[in-house]
Design a protein around this motif. Structure first.
Motif, PDB file in Angstrom:
ATOM      1  N   THR A   1       7.248  -7.403  -0.781  1.00 10.39           N
ATOM      2  CA  THR A   1       6.539  -6.260  -1.341  1.00 10.39           C
ATOM      3  C   THR A   1       6.952  -5.001  -0.615  1.00 10.39           C
ATOM      4  OG1 THR A   1       4.693  -6.616   0.154  1.00 10.39           O
ATOM      5  CG2 THR A   1       4.530  -7.635  -2.019  1.00 10.39           C
ATOM      6  N   GLU A   2       7.339  -4.028  -1.383  1.00  8.70           N
ATOM      7  CA  GLU A   2       7.723  -2.731  -0.814  1.00  8.70           C
ATOM      8  C   GLU A   2       6.594  -1.750  -1.110  1.00  8.70           C
ATOM      9  OE1 GLU A   2      10.010  -0.425   1.467  1.00  8.70           O
ATOM     10  OE2 GLU A   2      10.542  -2.459   0.929  1.00  8.70           O
ATOM     11  N   ILE A   3       6.050  -1.127  -0.088  1.00  6.16           N
ATOM     12  CA  ILE A   3       4.991  -0.146  -0.312  1.00  6.16           C
ATOM     13  C   ILE A   3       5.461   1.214   0.178  1.00  6.16           C
ATOM     14  CG2 ILE A   3       3.154  -1.864  -0.148  1.00  6.16           C
ATOM     15  CD1 ILE A   3       2.603  -0.818   2.689  1.00  6.16           C
ATOM     16  N   ASP A   4       4.892   2.231  -0.388  1.00  4.69           N
ATOM     17  CA  ASP A   4       5.237   3.591   0.016  1.00  4.69           C
ATOM     18  C   ASP A   4       4.635   3.898   1.370  1.00  4.69           C
ATOM     19  OD1 ASP A   4       6.582   4.051  -2.341  1.00  4.69           O
ATOM     20  OD2 ASP A   4       4.821   4.889  -3.359  1.00  4.69           O
ATOM     21  N   ALA A   5       5.301   4.758   2.099  1.00  2.00           N
ATOM     22  CA  ALA A   5       4.812   5.191   3.406  1.00  2.00           C
ATOM     23  C   ALA A   5       4.847   6.713   3.455  1.00  2.00           C
ATOM     24  CB  ALA A   5       5.680   4.609   4.512  1.00  2.00           C
ATOM     25  N   ILE A   6       3.859   7.274   4.101  1.00  2.00           N
ATOM     26  CA  ILE A   6       3.840   8.713   4.306  1.00  2.00           C
ATOM     27  C   ILE A   6       3.748   9.004   5.793  1.00  2.00           C
ATOM     28  CG2 ILE A   6       2.747   9.157   2.077  1.00  2.00           C
ATOM     29  CD1 ILE A   6       0.136   9.738   3.670  1.00  2.00           C
ATOM     30  N   ALA A   7       4.118  10.188   6.170  1.00  2.00           N
ATOM     31  CA  ALA A   7       4.036  10.595   7.567  1.00  2.00           C
ATOM     32  C   ALA A   7       3.098  11.798   7.669  1.00  2.00           C
ATOM     33  CB  ALA A   7       5.409  10.953   8.101  1.00  2.00           C
ATOM     34  N   VAL A   8       2.098  11.658   8.499  1.00  2.00           N
ATOM     35  CA  VAL A   8       1.169  12.754   8.767  1.00  2.00           C
ATOM     36  C   VAL A   8       1.194  12.979  10.269  1.00  2.00           C
ATOM     37  CG1 VAL A   8      -1.231  13.524   8.648  1.00  2.00           C
ATOM     38  CG2 VAL A   8      -0.283  12.108   6.810  1.00  2.00           C
ATOM     39  N   LYS A   9       1.467  14.202  10.659  1.00  2.81           N
ATOM     40  CA  LYS A   9       1.567  14.507  12.085  1.00  2.81           C
ATOM     41  C   LYS A   9       0.199  14.335  12.745  1.00  2.81           C
ATOM     42  CE  LYS A   9       3.223  17.986  15.277  1.00  2.81           C
ATOM     43  NZ  LYS A   9       3.776  19.329  15.441  1.00  2.81           N
ATOM     44  N   PRO A  10       0.122  13.507  13.797  1.00  6.50           N
ATOM     45  CA  PRO A  10      -1.171  13.306  14.464  1.00  6.50           C
ATOM     46  C   PRO A  10      -1.581  14.558  15.242  1.00  6.50           C
ATOM     47  CG  PRO A  10       0.565  12.128  15.626  1.00  6.50           C
ATOM     48  CD  PRO A  10       1.190  12.713  14.399  1.00  6.50           C
ATOM     49  N   PRO A  11      -2.871  14.748  15.446  1.00  9.08           N
ATOM     50  CA  PRO A  11      -3.318  15.910  16.209  1.00  9.08           C
ATOM     51  C   PRO A  11      -2.832  15.834  17.656  1.00  9.08           C
ATOM     52  CG  PRO A  11      -5.178  14.489  15.656  1.00  9.08           C
ATOM     53  CD  PRO A  11      -3.974  13.918  14.988  1.00  9.08           C
ATOM     54  N   ALA A  12      -2.448  16.964  18.188  1.00 12.38           N
ATOM     55  CA  ALA A  12      -1.936  17.020  19.560  1.00 12.38           C
ATOM     56  C   ALA A  12      -3.077  17.397  20.505  1.00 12.38           C
ATOM     57  CB  ALA A  12      -0.791  18.012  19.657  1.00 12.38           C
ATOM     58  N   THR A  13      -3.698  16.398  21.103  1.00 11.47           N
ATOM     59  CA  THR A  13      -4.748  16.642  22.077  1.00 11.47           C
ATOM     60  C   THR A  13      -4.360  15.990  23.396  1.00 11.47           C
ATOM     61  OG1 THR A  13      -5.938  14.657  21.395  1.00 11.47           O
ATOM     62  CG2 THR A  13      -6.564  16.714  20.328  1.00 11.47           C
ATOM     63  N   TYR A  14      -4.827  16.578  24.479  1.00  8.85           N
ATOM     64  CA  TYR A  14      -4.561  16.027  25.805  1.00  8.85           C
ATOM     65  C   TYR A  14      -5.550  14.909  26.110  1.00  8.85           C
ATOM     66  CZ  TYR A  14      -1.417  19.830  27.148  1.00  8.85           C
ATOM     67  OH  TYR A  14      -0.361  20.690  27.241  1.00  8.85           O
ATOM     68  N   PHE A  15      -5.043  13.836  26.715  1.00  2.87           N
ATOM     69  CA  PHE A  15      -5.916  12.789  27.227  1.00  2.87           C
ATOM     70  C   PHE A  15      -5.211  12.097  28.384  1.00  2.87           C
ATOM     71  CE2 PHE A  15      -3.412  10.788  23.920  1.00  2.87           C
ATOM     72  CZ  PHE A  15      -3.077   9.552  24.431  1.00  2.87           C
TER      73      PHE A  15
END
Length: 157
Positions: free
Chosen positions: A55-69
């Motif tokens: 099964t081939e599914i679509d993938a998207i890229a969403v930039k994660p929030p840049a927070t310090y930890f």
């Protein structure tokens, strides 16, 4: 009903054989069995490939929030054993930006260790002008992986 998949074996199957033998052999956790592990690793690899091909599914890229930890690494044996060494890292989003090289904790009381880890947080906060109140996560790593040299667990040959 089929036997459920072993997550440990699934992860192991993705490693090269040489690394798998080190991690799970006599020097590691001792679960390596040469009579079954080669076939089992092959089974898990083929199963993963077949699942991905079917099964081939679509993938998207969403930039994660840049927070310090900050994260804390504790080198110790499982259970109620004393702390061997500790280290820390400051991350921004998905990347480490600053590292406290690990130190041995021999002779340090729990209060001194707590004060030291608080100083590390304050140093990270001051260096990067951010607010850090606590470590986001703590990882316990077996002391045999202690990176500090010289180390009593890894005598010089």
């Amino acid at each position: 009903m089929p036997k459920p998949l072993n997550p440990k074996c699934q992860l192991c199957s993705k490693l090269p054989t040489s690394k798998a033998k080190v991690l799970h052999g006599t020097q590691g956790d001792g679960c390596w069995n040469p009579k079954v592990c080669h076939n089992r690793r092959s089974f898990y690899r083929r199963r993963t490939q077949n699942e991905n091909n079917g099964t081939e599914i679509d993938a998207i890229a969403v930039k994660p929030p840049a927070t310090y930890f900050a994260v804390l690494y504790l080198y110790k044996e499982p259970g109620d054993k004393p702390l061997h060494a500790l280290g820390a890292e400051l991350w921004l989003g998905q990347k480490p930006v600053c590292r406290l090289e690990p130190i041995h904790c021999f002779g340090l009381t729990a209060g001194k260790i707590r004060a030291y880890t608080d100083q590390v947080l304050q140093a990270f906060a001051k260096q990067y002008d951010v607010s850090l109140y606590q470590y986001k996560d703590m990882f316990e790593i077996t002391s045999s992986y202690c990176p500090v040299r010289p180390c009593p667990l890894h005598p010089q040959s």
